[in-house]
Write a protein that holds these residues in place. Structure first.
Motif, PDB file in Angstrom:
ATOM      1  N   SER A  61      -5.326   1.599  -3.378  1.00 18.15           N
ATOM      2  CA  SER A  61      -3.953   1.646  -3.875  1.00 18.15           C
ATOM      3  C   SER A  61      -3.019   1.171  -2.769  1.00 18.15           C
ATOM      4  O   SER A  61      -3.038   1.701  -1.657  1.00 18.15           O
ATOM      5  CB  SER A  61      -3.592   3.074  -4.294  1.00 18.15           C
ATOM      6  OG  SER A  61      -2.214   3.172  -4.596  1.00 18.15           O
ATOM      7  N   LEU A  62      -2.214   0.146  -3.077  1.00 19.68           N
ATOM      8  CA  LEU A  62      -1.276  -0.408  -2.115  1.00 19.68           C
ATOM      9  C   LEU A  62       0.150  -0.200  -2.605  1.00 19.68           C
ATOM     10  O   LEU A  62       0.441  -0.406  -3.781  1.00 19.68           O
ATOM     11  CB  LEU A  62      -1.518  -1.906  -1.905  1.00 19.68           C
ATOM     12  CG  LEU A  62      -2.904  -2.338  -1.431  1.00 19.68           C
ATOM     13  CD1 LEU A  62      -2.966  -3.858  -1.329  1.00 19.68           C
ATOM     14  CD2 LEU A  62      -3.247  -1.701  -0.090  1.00 19.68           C
ATOM     15  N   GLN A  63       1.017   0.205  -1.709  1.00 18.13           N
ATOM     16  CA  GLN A  63       2.433   0.377  -2.038  1.00 18.13           C
ATOM     17  C   GLN A  63       3.288  -0.442  -1.081  1.00 18.13           C
ATOM     18  O   GLN A  63       3.108  -0.381   0.139  1.00 18.13           O
ATOM     19  CB  GLN A  63       2.843   1.847  -1.940  1.00 18.13           C
ATOM     20  CG  GLN A  63       4.343   2.084  -2.166  1.00 18.13           C
ATOM     21  CD  GLN A  63       4.709   3.535  -2.159  1.00 18.13           C
ATOM     22  OE1 GLN A  63       4.341   4.276  -3.079  1.00 18.13           O
ATOM     23  NE2 GLN A  63       5.419   3.986  -1.125  1.00 18.13           N
ATOM     24  N   LEU A  64       4.220  -1.201  -1.630  1.00 16.45           N
ATOM     25  CA  LEU A  64       5.177  -1.960  -0.840  1.00 16.45           C
ATOM     26  C   LEU A  64       6.404  -1.100  -0.604  1.00 16.45           C
ATOM     27  O   LEU A  64       7.024  -0.615  -1.554  1.00 16.45           O
ATOM     28  CB  LEU A  64       5.542  -3.251  -1.579  1.00 16.45           C
ATOM     29  CG  LEU A  64       6.556  -4.193  -0.937  1.00 16.45           C
ATOM     30  CD1 LEU A  64       6.235  -5.641  -1.317  1.00 16.45           C
ATOM     31  CD2 LEU A  64       7.982  -3.867  -1.383  1.00 16.45           C
ATOM     32  N   ASN A  65       6.746  -0.900   0.661  1.00 17.32           N
ATOM     33  CA  ASN A  65       7.956  -0.156   1.033  1.00 17.32           C
ATOM     34  C   ASN A  65       9.041  -1.162   1.402  1.00 17.32           C
ATOM     35  O   ASN A  65       9.068  -1.690   2.517  1.00 17.32           O
ATOM     36  CB  ASN A  65       7.682   0.780   2.215  1.00 17.32           C
ATOM     37  CG  ASN A  65       6.767   1.930   1.844  1.00 17.32           C
ATOM     38  OD1 ASN A  65       6.537   2.201   0.675  1.00 17.32           O
ATOM     39  ND2 ASN A  65       6.227   2.589   2.844  1.00 17.32           N
ATOM     40  N   TYR A  66       9.918  -1.447   0.452  1.00 22.02           N
ATOM     41  CA  TYR A  66      10.958  -2.463   0.591  1.00 22.02           C
ATOM     42  C   TYR A  66      12.136  -1.864   1.352  1.00 22.02           C
ATOM     43  O   TYR A  66      12.782  -0.929   0.874  1.00 22.02           O
ATOM     44  CB  TYR A  66      11.390  -2.907  -0.808  1.00 22.02           C
ATOM     45  CG  TYR A  66      12.364  -4.061  -0.879  1.00 22.02           C
ATOM     46  CD1 TYR A  66      11.919  -5.322  -1.267  1.00 22.02           C
ATOM     47  CD2 TYR A  66      13.720  -3.902  -0.605  1.00 22.02           C
ATOM     48  CE1 TYR A  66      12.799  -6.391  -1.369  1.00 22.02           C
ATOM     49  CE2 TYR A  66      14.605  -4.956  -0.700  1.00 22.02           C
ATOM     50  CZ  TYR A  66      14.136  -6.199  -1.085  1.00 22.02           C
ATOM     51  OH  TYR A  66      15.009  -7.256  -1.192  1.00 22.02           O
ATOM     52  N   LEU A  67      12.412  -2.393   2.548  1.00 21.99           N
ATOM     53  CA  LEU A  67      13.514  -1.870   3.346  1.00 21.99           C
ATOM     54  C   LEU A  67      14.835  -2.460   2.849  1.00 21.99           C
ATOM     55  O   LEU A  67      15.054  -3.671   2.941  1.00 21.99           O
ATOM     56  CB  LEU A  67      13.314  -2.202   4.823  1.00 21.99           C
ATOM     57  CG  LEU A  67      14.418  -1.713   5.766  1.00 21.99           C
ATOM     58  CD1 LEU A  67      14.584  -0.189   5.681  1.00 21.99           C
ATOM     59  CD2 LEU A  67      14.145  -2.150   7.198  1.00 21.99           C
ATOM     60  N   PHE A 114       0.044  -9.031  -5.238  1.00 18.25           N
ATOM     61  CA  PHE A 114      -1.010  -8.234  -4.614  1.00 18.25           C
ATOM     62  C   PHE A 114      -1.198  -6.875  -5.305  1.00 18.25           C
ATOM     63  O   PHE A 114      -1.842  -5.979  -4.746  1.00 18.25           O
ATOM     64  CB  PHE A 114      -0.708  -8.053  -3.128  1.00 18.25           C
ATOM     65  CG  PHE A 114      -0.752  -9.342  -2.349  1.00 18.25           C
ATOM     66  CD1 PHE A 114      -1.958  -9.993  -2.139  1.00 18.25           C
ATOM     67  CD2 PHE A 114       0.407  -9.919  -1.870  1.00 18.25           C
ATOM     68  CE1 PHE A 114      -2.012 -11.195  -1.436  1.00 18.25           C
ATOM     69  CE2 PHE A 114       0.375 -11.115  -1.160  1.00 18.25           C
ATOM     70  CZ  PHE A 114      -0.844 -11.759  -0.949  1.00 18.25           C
ATOM     71  N   ASP A 115      -0.667  -6.766  -6.509  1.00 19.09           N
ATOM     72  CA  ASP A 115      -0.820  -5.552  -7.331  1.00 19.09           C
ATOM     73  C   ASP A 115      -0.464  -4.296  -6.539  1.00 19.09           C
ATOM     74  O   ASP A 115      -1.269  -3.379  -6.366  1.00 19.09           O
ATOM     75  CB  ASP A 115      -2.239  -5.440  -7.872  1.00 19.09           C
ATOM     76  CG  ASP A 115      -2.359  -4.345  -8.932  1.00 19.09           C
ATOM     77  OD1 ASP A 115      -1.327  -3.976  -9.535  1.00 19.09           O
ATOM     78  OD2 ASP A 115      -3.484  -3.857  -9.154  1.00 19.09           O
ATOM     79  N   MET A 116       0.789  -4.265  -6.059  1.00 16.26           N
ATOM     80  CA  MET A 116       1.283  -3.148  -5.276  1.00 16.26           C
ATOM     81  C   MET A 116       2.355  -2.406  -6.053  1.00 16.26           C
ATOM     82  O   MET A 116       3.146  -3.015  -6.781  1.00 16.26           O
ATOM     83  CB  MET A 116       1.885  -3.650  -3.954  1.00 16.26           C
ATOM     84  CG  MET A 116       0.970  -4.544  -3.148  1.00 16.26           C
ATOM     85  SD  MET A 116       1.831  -5.358  -1.775  1.00 16.26           S
ATOM     86  CE  MET A 116       1.993  -3.980  -0.637  1.00 16.26           C
TER      87      MET A 116
END
Length: 405
Positions: free
Chosen positions: A206-212, A233-235
């Motif tokens: 499981s990947l999560q993008l943390n958008y600043l 990337f299916d995040m």
């Protein structure tokens, strides 16, 4: 004496009720994602009741640590604008494997359920796989937060150790990422690392993008680029807000990152567009609509946002062994001087939990989603959407599939 006994009894009953809800959430999560969503809402409702009572009777709030954040190293392979890691914050500090294993063991015994290993850059620590394995063996939910540049080299050992959840910092696409991170060609290296991870492990990770969210990333074009990166990337897609009170981050004036009143329209447009994405892709955007709607206020009002803090559920440990209630303040001790178990549930810990709720602190915006969900006034205030984003003529909505040819 009778009044004190009654208060203690009320606190105990409240803790028993909320703990029962949490146990139900964890049990459901293992068997049914749909049931988990329903029970998470029930957990938030229990938190709302608890915080509402605490407005009148603050003593009902007791420390109840559930999540542990550990900066295992202060070393970093980027030089991001505003970030003091790798520059002048805890220079050269790093926790040993034995220190982290003892910390995790104490945390699990204290009822902590989730651990986040980060830095600095955690992939630079040679013992990270062993730390992950120990956490997983203890039954702790475990994830790392990383810039991702070394994932191609490190992911196999981490996967073998039991790691299944990763969150990654995102600071813009292409040149914007390289400019913010202070290093050339790093965005291309990140893309290469993620291609490797997905080709090797698919959906098992499981990947999560943390958008600043900062001034350079608040445009709709930047949001679109971030969204398309997450889809590629299916995040899952999560927002972190530019900080004004973290000890390892500057006040945001460096590099023109900080927002001013003149940015209000851009922030509202950003929040509106993100709200649309949440409605159309609720599983990819996991934070609540109320949290999204609150973004402009958090970034413009800063410490003026008076939403009670829920840091009593947190513990933060720095790369030098220092222990605090949260990322920003409320020092409890140092694991190099005494073990974590001797710092928890002490009078200092109880007072820190109460002071956090009362905002006797720099009042950062950490845990904003949880804080808003447990504060009735904030839930009402941010239930409505901000004004909708004004898209250029002919521009498709964010997240919408473009029409053929």
């Amino acid at each position: 004496m009778g009044g004190e006994c009654d208060a203690n009894g009320a606190r105990a009953k409240l803790r028993m009720a909320t703990d029962a809800v949490r146990r139900a959430v964890r049990t459901a999560a293992r068997s049914s994602p749909g049931a988990k969503r329903v029970l998470v809402q029930a957990e938030r409702a229990a938190g709302l009741i608890e915080h509402t009572i605490a407005r009148a009777v603050p003593s009902v709030l007791q420390p109840r640590p559930r999540r542990l954040t550990v900066a295992i190293t202060a070393h970093c392979n980027l030089r991001c604008i505003g970030c003091r890691y790798g520059r002048d914050f805890m220079v050269g500090e790093q926790l040993s494997l034995d220190e982290v294993k003892g910390l995790l063991t104490d945390a699990r015994s204290a009822g902590i359920e989730l651990v986040r290993l980060y830095g600095g850059e955690p992939l630079l620590h040679r013992d990270l796989p062993a730390m992950v394995r120990h956490a997983v063996d203890l039954g702790l939910g475990t994830y790392i937060t990383t810039n991702g540049l070394l994932l191609r080299q490190k992911i196999d050992a981490l996967y073998d150790a039991g790691l299944r959840n990763i969150t990654l910092g995102y600071y813009g696409a292409d040149e914007a990422y390289d400019r913010y991170s202070g290093r050339s060609d790093r965005f291309a290296r990140l893309e290469d690392a993620l291609r490797y991870v997905r080709s090797r492990y698919g959906s098992e990770l499981s990947l999560q993008l943390n958008y600043l969210v900062m001034r350079p990333s608040v445009s709709l074009a930047a949001l679109r680029a971030g969204w398309e990166f997450a889809e590629r990337f299916d995040m899952s897609f999560h927002t972190d807000l530019l900080h004004y009170s973290l000890p390892y981050f500057t006040d945001g004036t460096e590099g023109g990152l900080k927002f001013t009143a003149a940015d209000q329209s851009a922030l509202r447009a950003f929040a509106s567009a993100l709200s649309d994405l949440k409605r159309s892709h609720p599983t990819r955007v996991r934070e609540s609509l109320a949290s999204i709607h609150s973004i402009p206020d958090w970034l413009l009002k800063g410490p003026g946002m008076r939403v009670p803090c829920d840091a009593r559920t947190l513990i933060w440990v720095g790369a030098d062994g220092s222990v605090q209630l949260c990322y920003v303040t409320f020092k409890l001790g140092n694991i190099r001087e005494r073990p974590l178990r001797e710092m928890l549930f002490t009078e200092a810990h109880r007072q820190a939990a109460l002071d956090a709720f009362r905002l006797n602190c720099p009042n950062c915006h950490c845990e904003r989603d949880s804080r808003i969900s447990k504060d009735l006034a904030s839930r009402i205030r941010y239930a409505a959407s901000p004004p909708r984003a004004a898209l250029a003529t002919g521009e498709r909505a964010l997240g919408e599939t473009p029409a053929p040819g």
